[in-house]
Design a protein around this motif. Structure first.
Motif, PDB file in Angstrom:
ATOM      1  N   ALA A  26      25.604   5.147  -8.150  1.00 47.94           N
ATOM      2  CA  ALA A  26      24.668   5.682  -7.152  1.00 47.94           C
ATOM      3  C   ALA A  26      24.878   7.189  -7.047  1.00 47.94           C
ATOM      4  O   ALA A  26      25.848   7.645  -6.456  1.00 47.94           O
ATOM      5  N   SER A  36      27.328   7.886   2.835  1.00 48.02           N
ATOM      6  CA  SER A  36      26.474   6.764   2.460  1.00 48.02           C
ATOM      7  C   SER A  36      26.669   5.589   3.411  1.00 48.02           C
ATOM      8  O   SER A  36      25.704   4.975   3.869  1.00 48.02           O
ATOM      9  N   ARG A 104      19.546   4.912  -3.735  1.00 48.11           N
ATOM     10  CA  ARG A 104      20.948   4.594  -4.059  1.00 48.11           C
ATOM     11  C   ARG A 104      21.131   3.085  -4.219  1.00 48.11           C
ATOM     12  O   ARG A 104      21.826   2.635  -5.129  1.00 48.11           O
ATOM     13  N   ARG A 105      20.511   2.308  -3.349  1.00 46.65           N
ATOM     14  CA  ARG A 105      20.623   0.846  -3.443  1.00 46.65           C
ATOM     15  C   ARG A 105      20.020   0.357  -4.768  1.00 46.65           C
ATOM     16  O   ARG A 105      20.579  -0.501  -5.436  1.00 46.65           O
ATOM     17  N   GLU A 107      19.834   2.085  -7.538  1.00 42.38           N
ATOM     18  CA  GLU A 107      20.770   2.476  -8.601  1.00 42.38           C
ATOM     19  C   GLU A 107      21.943   1.491  -8.682  1.00 42.38           C
ATOM     20  O   GLU A 107      22.346   1.088  -9.783  1.00 42.38           O
ATOM     21  N   ARG A 108      22.488   1.119  -7.534  1.00 43.12           N
ATOM     22  CA  ARG A 108      23.606   0.153  -7.520  1.00 43.12           C
ATOM     23  C   ARG A 108      23.156  -1.206  -8.032  1.00 43.12           C
ATOM     24  O   ARG A 108      23.892  -1.875  -8.773  1.00 43.12           O
TER      25      ARG A 108
END
Length: 150
Positions: A26, A36, A104-105, A107-108
């Motif tokens: 992320a 985050s 970001r979520r 990407e994770r």
């Protein structure tokens, strides 16, 4: 060769490796883990006082004040007056903050999906079952006072 974990230490190492791999994937927003986590909490739970936020995140109030100031400067959080107490201030995530969290979520999730693509079907199913079971137990522990868990 059997590479299955044999004890608690092996499981901890595996969990730490997975968390590190997924966290490092992320990159959006260049946020620290603390930033985050704080934004995610505000997104899930709504606006909070600095003292509540610091306690929930396990940091000192001065550290949380500095973190919120950085988040405000980046346009990811804002402070607003507490309608129920004119002297109080609430911290809330902004729409830009939510957008960063969503990216970001994603990407994770892609990183976890890539890991799971390299597993066999039974390994994928076992991992899914185990992670969902851990999430359920963690959620239950967070909702249940410690003295009621015995």
């Amino acid at each position: 060769m059997d590479t299955s974990p044999e004890g608690p230490d092996d499981l901890i190492i595996a969990v730490e490796q997975m968390i590190r791999y997924v966290r490092q994937s992320a990159r959006t927003g260049g946020l620290s883990t603390a930033a985050s986590s704080t934004l995610a909490r505000l997104s899930r739970e709504g606006p909070q006082r600095l003292t509540e936020l610091a306690r929930a995140e396990g940091v000192s109030q001065p550290n949380m004040t500095q973190l919120v100031t950085r988040l405000e400067r980046a346009g990811l959080a804002r402070r607003t007056a507490d309608a129920s107490d004119g002297r109080g201030v609430l911290v809330a995530v902004t729409s830009a903050g939510i957008e960063v969290l969503d990216r970001r979520r994603a990407e994770r999730a892609r990183a976890l999906r890539r890991l799971m693509e390299d597993m066999t079907g039974p390994e994928r199913q076992a991992t899914t079952t185990a992670l969902l079971a851990l999430a359920r137990v963690i959620h239950h522990r967070q909702q249940t006072p410690e003295e009621d868990r015995a």
